[in-house]
Design an enzyme around this catalytic site. Structure first.
Site, PDB file in Angstrom:
ATOM      1  N   GLU A 128       0.859  -1.188   0.000  1.00 46.67           N
ATOM      2  CA  GLU A 128       0.000   0.000   0.000  1.00 46.67           C
ATOM      3  C   GLU A 128       0.893   1.236   0.000  1.00 46.67           C
ATOM      4  O   GLU A 128       2.088   1.132   0.304  1.00 46.67           O
ATOM      5  CB  GLU A 128      -0.879  -0.004   1.258  1.00 46.67           C
ATOM      6  CG  GLU A 128      -1.797  -1.204   1.311  1.00 46.67           C
ATOM      7  CD  GLU A 128      -2.695  -1.205   2.545  1.00 46.67           C
ATOM      8  OE1 GLU A 128      -2.664  -0.240   3.343  1.00 46.67           O
ATOM      9  OE2 GLU A 128      -3.442  -2.183   2.687  1.00 46.67           O
ATOM     10  N   GLU A 243      10.082 -17.209  -3.212  1.00 47.41           N
ATOM     11  CA  GLU A 243       9.956 -15.906  -3.891  1.00 47.41           C
ATOM     12  C   GLU A 243      11.308 -15.222  -4.019  1.00 47.41           C
ATOM     13  O   GLU A 243      11.640 -14.634  -5.045  1.00 47.41           O
ATOM     14  CB  GLU A 243       8.979 -15.013  -3.131  1.00 47.41           C
ATOM     15  CG  GLU A 243       7.544 -15.481  -3.289  1.00 47.41           C
ATOM     16  CD  GLU A 243       6.575 -14.759  -2.367  1.00 47.41           C
ATOM     17  OE1 GLU A 243       6.896 -13.647  -1.899  1.00 47.41           O
ATOM     18  OE2 GLU A 243       5.496 -15.319  -2.102  1.00 47.41           O
ATOM     19  N   ARG A 244      12.102 -15.310  -2.990  1.00 48.31           N
ATOM     20  CA  ARG A 244      13.433 -14.674  -3.021  1.00 48.31           C
ATOM     21  C   ARG A 244      14.350 -15.421  -3.981  1.00 48.31           C
ATOM     22  O   ARG A 244      15.180 -14.807  -4.657  1.00 48.31           O
ATOM     23  CB  ARG A 244      14.036 -14.660  -1.606  1.00 48.31           C
ATOM     24  CG  ARG A 244      13.171 -13.938  -0.588  1.00 48.31           C
ATOM     25  CD  ARG A 244      13.443 -12.470  -0.543  1.00 48.31           C
ATOM     26  NE  ARG A 244      12.334 -11.656  -0.093  1.00 48.31           N
ATOM     27  CZ  ARG A 244      11.908 -11.513   1.148  1.00 48.31           C
ATOM     28  NH1 ARG A 244      12.470 -12.160   2.122  1.00 48.31           N
ATOM     29  NH2 ARG A 244      10.912 -10.682   1.427  1.00 48.31           N
ATOM     30  N   LEU A 338      31.404   0.755 -20.045  1.00 45.32           N
ATOM     31  CA  LEU A 338      32.267   0.223 -21.107  1.00 45.32           C
ATOM     32  C   LEU A 338      31.679   0.475 -22.496  1.00 45.32           C
ATOM     33  O   LEU A 338      32.409   0.516 -23.483  1.00 45.32           O
ATOM     34  CB  LEU A 338      32.529  -1.271 -20.883  1.00 45.32           C
ATOM     35  CG  LEU A 338      33.528  -1.560 -19.750  1.00 45.32           C
ATOM     36  CD1 LEU A 338      33.516  -3.043 -19.364  1.00 45.32           C
ATOM     37  CD2 LEU A 338      34.950  -1.130 -20.127  1.00 45.32           C
ATOM     38  N   GLY A 341      29.137   6.264 -24.778  1.00 44.95           N
ATOM     39  CA  GLY A 341      27.876   6.953 -25.116  1.00 44.95           C
ATOM     40  C   GLY A 341      26.803   5.998 -25.609  1.00 44.95           C
ATOM     41  O   GLY A 341      25.609   6.181 -25.338  1.00 44.95           O
TER      42      GLY A 341
HETATM   43  C1  LIG Z   1       8.001  -2.494 -10.228  1.00 51.01           C
HETATM   44  C2  LIG Z   1       7.432  -2.926  -8.915  1.00 51.01           C
HETATM   45  C3  LIG Z   1       6.560  -4.021  -8.872  1.00 51.01           C
HETATM   46  C4  LIG Z   1       5.981  -4.413  -7.666  1.00 51.01           C
HETATM   47  N1  LIG Z   1       5.073  -5.442  -7.653  1.00 51.01           N
HETATM   48  C5  LIG Z   1       4.369  -5.700  -6.513  1.00 51.01           C
HETATM   49  C6  LIG Z   1       3.292  -6.640  -6.506  1.00 51.01           C
HETATM   50  O1  LIG Z   1       2.976  -7.270  -7.509  1.00 51.01           O
HETATM   51  N2  LIG Z   1       2.594  -6.820  -5.354  1.00 51.01           N
HETATM   52  C7  LIG Z   1       2.906  -6.156  -4.206  1.00 51.01           C
HETATM   53  O2  LIG Z   1       2.233  -6.349  -3.196  1.00 51.01           O
HETATM   54  N3  LIG Z   1       3.932  -5.257  -4.163  1.00 51.01           N
HETATM   55  C8  LIG Z   1       4.668  -5.012  -5.287  1.00 51.01           C
HETATM   56  N4  LIG Z   1       5.690  -4.094  -5.282  1.00 51.01           N
HETATM   57  C9  LIG Z   1       6.006  -3.389  -4.038  1.00 51.01           C
HETATM   58  C10 LIG Z   1       7.347  -3.770  -3.410  1.00 51.01           C
HETATM   59  O3  LIG Z   1       7.270  -5.030  -2.831  1.00 51.01           O
HETATM   60  C11 LIG Z   1       7.690  -2.672  -2.394  1.00 51.01           C
HETATM   61  O4  LIG Z   1       7.972  -1.493  -3.129  1.00 51.01           O
HETATM   62  C12 LIG Z   1       8.888  -3.041  -1.516  1.00 51.01           C
HETATM   63  O5  LIG Z   1       8.535  -4.076  -0.614  1.00 51.01           O
HETATM   64  C13 LIG Z   1       9.384  -1.834  -0.697  1.00 51.01           C
HETATM   65  O6  LIG Z   1       8.338  -1.229  -0.007  1.00 51.01           O
HETATM   66  P1  LIG Z   1       8.119   0.354  -0.106  1.00 51.01           P
HETATM   67  O7  LIG Z   1       8.079   0.727  -1.541  1.00 51.01           O
HETATM   68  O8  LIG Z   1       6.937   0.707   0.733  1.00 51.01           O
HETATM   69  O9  LIG Z   1       9.407   0.992   0.506  1.00 51.01           O
HETATM   70  P2  LIG Z   1       9.703   1.174   2.085  1.00 51.01           P
HETATM   71  O10 LIG Z   1       9.374  -0.075   2.802  1.00 51.01           O
HETATM   72  O11 LIG Z   1       9.039   2.424   2.550  1.00 51.01           O
HETATM   73  O12 LIG Z   1      11.272   1.376   2.084  1.00 51.01           O
HETATM   74  C14 LIG Z   1      11.926   2.644   1.966  1.00 51.01           C
HETATM   75  C15 LIG Z   1      13.371   2.463   2.411  1.00 51.01           C
HETATM   76  O13 LIG Z   1      13.395   2.096   3.798  1.00 51.01           O
HETATM   77  C16 LIG Z   1      14.208   0.958   3.968  1.00 51.01           C
HETATM   78  N5  LIG Z   1      13.739   0.183   5.119  1.00 51.01           N
HETATM   79  C17 LIG Z   1      12.537  -0.418   5.266  1.00 51.01           C
HETATM   80  N6  LIG Z   1      12.469  -1.040   6.452  1.00 51.01           N
HETATM   81  C18 LIG Z   1      13.661  -0.843   7.062  1.00 51.01           C
HETATM   82  C19 LIG Z   1      14.222  -1.245   8.324  1.00 51.01           C
HETATM   83  N7  LIG Z   1      13.514  -1.992   9.195  1.00 51.01           N
HETATM   84  N8  LIG Z   1      15.474  -0.842   8.616  1.00 51.01           N
HETATM   85  C20 LIG Z   1      16.196  -0.082   7.755  1.00 51.01           C
HETATM   86  N9  LIG Z   1      15.723   0.328   6.553  1.00 51.01           N
HETATM   87  C21 LIG Z   1      14.479  -0.055   6.212  1.00 51.01           C
HETATM   88  C22 LIG Z   1      14.064   0.195   2.668  1.00 51.01           C
HETATM   89  O14 LIG Z   1      15.095  -0.736   2.508  1.00 51.01           O
HETATM   90  C23 LIG Z   1      14.094   1.332   1.665  1.00 51.01           C
HETATM   91  O15 LIG Z   1      15.415   1.679   1.374  1.00 51.01           O
HETATM   92  C24 LIG Z   1       6.315  -3.712  -6.462  1.00 51.01           C
HETATM   93  C25 LIG Z   1       7.212  -2.641  -6.510  1.00 51.01           C
HETATM   94  C26 LIG Z   1       7.754  -2.236  -7.705  1.00 51.01           C
HETATM   95  C27 LIG Z   1       8.680  -1.062  -7.705  1.00 51.01           C
END
Ligand SMILES: Cc1cc2nc3c(=O)[nH]c(=O)nc-3n(C[C@H](O)[C@H](O)[C@H](O)COP(=O)(O)OP(=O)(O)OC[C@H]3O[C@@H](n4cnc5c(N)ncnc54)[C@H](O)[C@@H]3O)c2cc1C
Length: 392
Positions: A128, A243-244, A338, A341
């Protein structure tokens, strides 16, 4: 590189899938990229040739082939053919397994056959605007109304967000008393109150549709609840190792491809009366990357083997996802450098691979979250590490 082991069946499968990509996917990639979405007919074609969701048993229309090695081949070939935006693995092996693990017999019979043929496209909606890594902070709710659940909330960044016919949506089922009770709900395309935003414009992966989803008083019948509506969080954790690993296989295959493209370029490009590959700087850089790629391939292949015997831990998969995504980003960066441009020009594959790669350190769990999982394992033991989607 050390010899990788594939059975004869797997080698034949790789050849057949490569041919499928050449015939049915590659010719459309440019158009799909311009549209921002893969054509639905691709799913039907993949289904017809037995490349979509091969794991369900024959009674559900599948091949009953659960060995991840086959999906690894699909993921690798998608990268090698530069058709990664055709991300059928998201449907087949990232979302589909939720149905395998938690769906009732009735739900499996109703949903799986059309997922296998490609008539139904799947997506999963957890994230979300204010809840990504901190998944337990989600605001979407699904409240029990007797004969149905009433679903409200917004999801964002959802892959297949436009194409999907069936989405697994996570929402809180008892937000006041038990904020950690999350349910997984099967939301279908035609449900009243379910709508989608426009396709989100992204830095890379431009052929893949990513969208916002809106749920306003959506009545989800009880027949569409996946498993126990209080156990969504543990359910989400259960699939994390695989998943990972999917992400790691994808990153490493992309990195191998970016490396090959760059190596070829350095053999051709002439400057100062020699080829770019004759410079020691080029050889040192590519040697470092080649060594890292080869070492990581061994680890990732071992993870695939471990998965087959249920021995892959979320911690080991997190290590693979962390290092392969970081390596990919370095390979594409050196690759662009490498190329000079040319590397900044869209017509060169390395340019697109550079922008496509960046998100791999963010989605499927960010690099920082991967480090937290490994860190927790080091200090607190393996079990706690599974709770990585709601780290405080
Ligand atoms: C192209 C794309 C496709 C996606 N597809 C899906 C999908 O199909 N379904 C779905 O549900 N989601 C999907 N996602 C969402 C994705 O899983 C999330 O963007 C991701 O989990 C990161 O969450 P966030 O964007 O809220 O970032 P945040 O969680 O807000 O992270 C912001 C920063 O805070 C850091 N951070 C977070 N927690 C901690 C902590 N405890 N300590 C230190 N640093 C921390 C993070 O590493 C990051 O650098 C997609 C995202 C993208 C970009």
């Amino acid at each position: 590189m050390l010899k990788r082991e594939f059975t004869e069946d797997q080698t034949l499968f790789r050849d057949a899938y490569r041919k499928f990509l050449q015939q049915e996917i590659t010719p459309h990639m440019e158009q799909w990229r311009e549209q921002g979405i893969v054509g639905r007919e691709a799913f039907l074609k993949a289904g017809a040739q037995g490349f979509l969701m091969i794991w369900p048993e024959e009674e559900y229309g599948g091949l009953g082939e659960d060995d991840f090695r086959f999906e690894q081949i699909i993921i690798e070939e998608n990268q090698y053919a530069l058709t990664a935006d055709w991300n059928c693995t998201l449907h087949s092996r990232l979302v589909g397994p939720y149905l395998k693990r938690f769906a009732s017999e009735e739900q499996k019979q109703r949903l799986l056959p059309k997922c296998v043929t490609g008539e139904t496209i799947l997506g999963i909606a957890m994230t979300e605007p204010d809840a990504g890594s901190d998944l337990a902070g989600m605001r979407a709710t699904a409240i029990d109304q007797g004969d149905h659940y009433l679903l409200n909330g917004n999801k964002t960044y959802i892959s297949n967000g436009i194409n999907a016919d069936v989405l697994i949506v996570a929402a809180k089922t008892d937000p006041e008393n038990n904020p950690r009770y999350i349910g997984l709900f099967i939301v279908e395309r035609n449900f009243e109150g379910f709508s989608r935003g426009a396709m989100l414009k992204k830095m890379g992966q431009k052929g893949q549709d990513t969208a916002e989803l809106f749920f306003q008083n959506v009545k989800v019948p009880k027949a569409n609840v996946l498993g126990d509506p209080s156990k969504g969080l543990p359910y989400l954790m259960e699939g994390l190792a695989e998943e990972r690993l999917i992400a790691a296989v994808e990153c490493l295959a992309a990195a191998q491809k970016a490396f090959d493209i760059t190596l070829d370029f350095t053999k051709e490009r002439k400057l100062f009366k020699k080829t770019l590959g004759n410079f020691q700087n080029t050889q040192f850089k590519l040697s470092d990357l080649r060594a890292e790629l080869d070492m990581q391939q061994v680890y990732v292949d071992q993870c695939v083997k471990a998965l087959a015997s249920d021995a892959l831990t979320a911690v080991d998969a997190a290590k693979a996802k962390l290092l392969t995504s970081e390596l990919l980003c370095r390979v594409v960066d050196e690759g662009v450098q490498l190329h000079g441009g040319a590397g900044y020009m869209d017509e060169y594959p390395i340019c697109r691979m550079y922008t496509d790669a960046r998100v791999t350190r963010i989605y499927a769990g960010t690099s920082e979250v991967m480090k937290l999982i490994v860190g927790r394992d080091l200090y607190q033991g393996d079990a706690v590490a599974f709770i990585d989607r709601d780290l405080a």
